[in-house]
Design a protein around this motif. Structure first.
Motif, short mmCIF file in Angstrom:
data_model
loop_
_atom_site.label_atom_id
_atom_site.label_comp_id
_atom_site.label_asym_id
_atom_site.label_seq_id
_atom_site.Cartn_x
_atom_site.Cartn_y
_atom_site.Cartn_z
N ASP A 105 2.44 16.90 3.98
CA ASP A 105 2.18 17.05 5.42
C ASP A 105 2.09 18.53 5.79
O ASP A 105 2.37 19.42 4.96
CB ASP A 105 3.24 16.31 6.24
N GLY A 136 2.77 2.65 -0.19
CA GLY A 136 3.19 4.00 0.16
C GLY A 136 4.58 4.31 -0.37
O GLY A 136 5.35 3.41 -0.68
N PHE A 137 4.88 5.60 -0.48
CA PHE A 137 6.20 6.02 -0.97
C PHE A 137 6.50 7.42 -0.45
O PHE A 137 5.60 8.12 0.04
CB PHE A 137 6.26 5.99 -2.50
N ALA A 138 7.76 7.81 -0.54
CA ALA A 138 8.17 9.16 -0.13
C ALA A 138 8.21 10.07 -1.36
O ALA A 138 8.50 9.62 -2.46
CB ALA A 138 9.53 9.12 0.54
N SER A 167 10.65 16.68 2.02
CA SER A 167 10.12 15.35 1.71
C SER A 167 8.93 15.07 2.61
O SER A 167 8.81 15.64 3.70
CB SER A 167 11.20 14.28 1.90
N ASN A 214 5.88 11.64 3.33
CA ASN A 214 5.41 10.30 2.98
C ASN A 214 4.02 10.39 2.37
O ASN A 214 3.16 11.11 2.87
CB ASN A 214 5.39 9.39 4.21
N CYS A 215 3.83 9.65 1.31
CA CYS A 215 2.53 9.59 0.64
C CYS A 215 1.91 8.22 0.94
O CYS A 215 2.46 7.20 0.55
CB CYS A 215 2.71 9.78 -0.86
N HIS A 216 0.82 8.22 1.68
CA HIS A 216 0.16 6.96 2.03
C HIS A 216 -1.32 6.98 1.66
O HIS A 216 -2.07 6.08 2.00
CB HIS A 216 0.33 6.68 3.52
N MET A 267 5.79 0.47 3.44
CA MET A 267 6.36 1.76 3.07
C MET A 267 7.75 1.92 3.68
O MET A 267 7.95 1.57 4.84
CB MET A 267 5.45 2.90 3.56
N SER A 301 8.60 2.83 7.40
CA SER A 301 7.43 2.57 8.22
C SER A 301 7.80 1.80 9.47
O SER A 301 8.68 0.93 9.46
CB SER A 301 6.42 1.76 7.41
#
Length: 198
Positions: free
Chosen positions: A21, A79-81, A157, A159-161, A189, A192
């Motif tokens: 981000d 999705g994951f962090a 950290s 979030n990967c989406h 996720m 979410s």
């Protein structure tokens, strides 16, 4: 049968990346600027901030098939962090070094990397997810910056989406975005808002 085909097609360098981000990217850029100032090399601080997943060079006519296969990978992906941690250095076979930020929880990215390789029927490879700070450094340069960086922990950290496909001519130049691939299972996720939907 027509056998008149182009012998030497222009190759393009395709790169798949996960983008942090804006806040994490800004913090990484600040560290790169610090490293650049220490080494008196401003060229490295302006490069895009990302985790590289996969890279390949091929003619542009295969791009559509490549995109279709990546859409399928993304559709099956949740999705994951991503968490970052300490900074480290790696010595390459050519004698040069890279300085980078480690990913503290590499498993989800390693799994995604493996799924991408499987989609293209490629053998599994060793993959260490990281965010590049500087590359092509001599031992003396690493010895100059690593004592300063090794004392710090870069705890962030994001979030990967999705992942993004970039391309540039194989001869060089700037990468341009081809497409973003949003994960199909984003509503599951962790963290979410969709988890709390009625």
């Amino acid at each position: 049968m027509n056998t008149n085909y182009e012998i030497s097609e222009e190759l393009f360098d395709y790169l798949l990346v996960v983008n942090p981000d804006a806040l994490v990217s800004k913090d990484v850029t600040r560290i790169r600027q610090f490293v650049a100032a220490e080494l008196n090399d401003t060229g490295m601080s302006g490069a895009p901030v990302h985790v590289a997943l996969f890279r390949s060079a091929f003619p542009e006519r295969f791009q559509e098939d490549f995109v279709t296969m990546l859409e399928e990978v993304a559709r099956k992906q949740a999705g994951f962090a991503i968490y970052t941690s300490k900074m480290d250095a790696f010595r390459h076979a050519d004698g040069h070094n890279s300085v980078f930020i480690n990913v503290a929880n590499p498993k989800p990215l390693i799994e995604l990397h493996r799924n991408i390789l499987q989609a293209f029927e490629l053998k599994p490879q060793t993959f260490k997810p990281h965010i590049m700070l500087a590359r092509g450094l001599h031992d003396a340069e690493v010895n100059m910056v690593m004592p300063l960086l090794a004392q710090q922990i870069f705890v962030r950290s994001f979030n990967c989406h999705c992942f993004s496909l970039l391309k540039r001519p194989a001869a060089g130049g700037k990468y341009e975005r081809v497409k973003d691939f949003v994960f199909g299972d984003i509503e599951h996720m962790v963290g979410s808002l969709f988890n709390y939907a009625a």
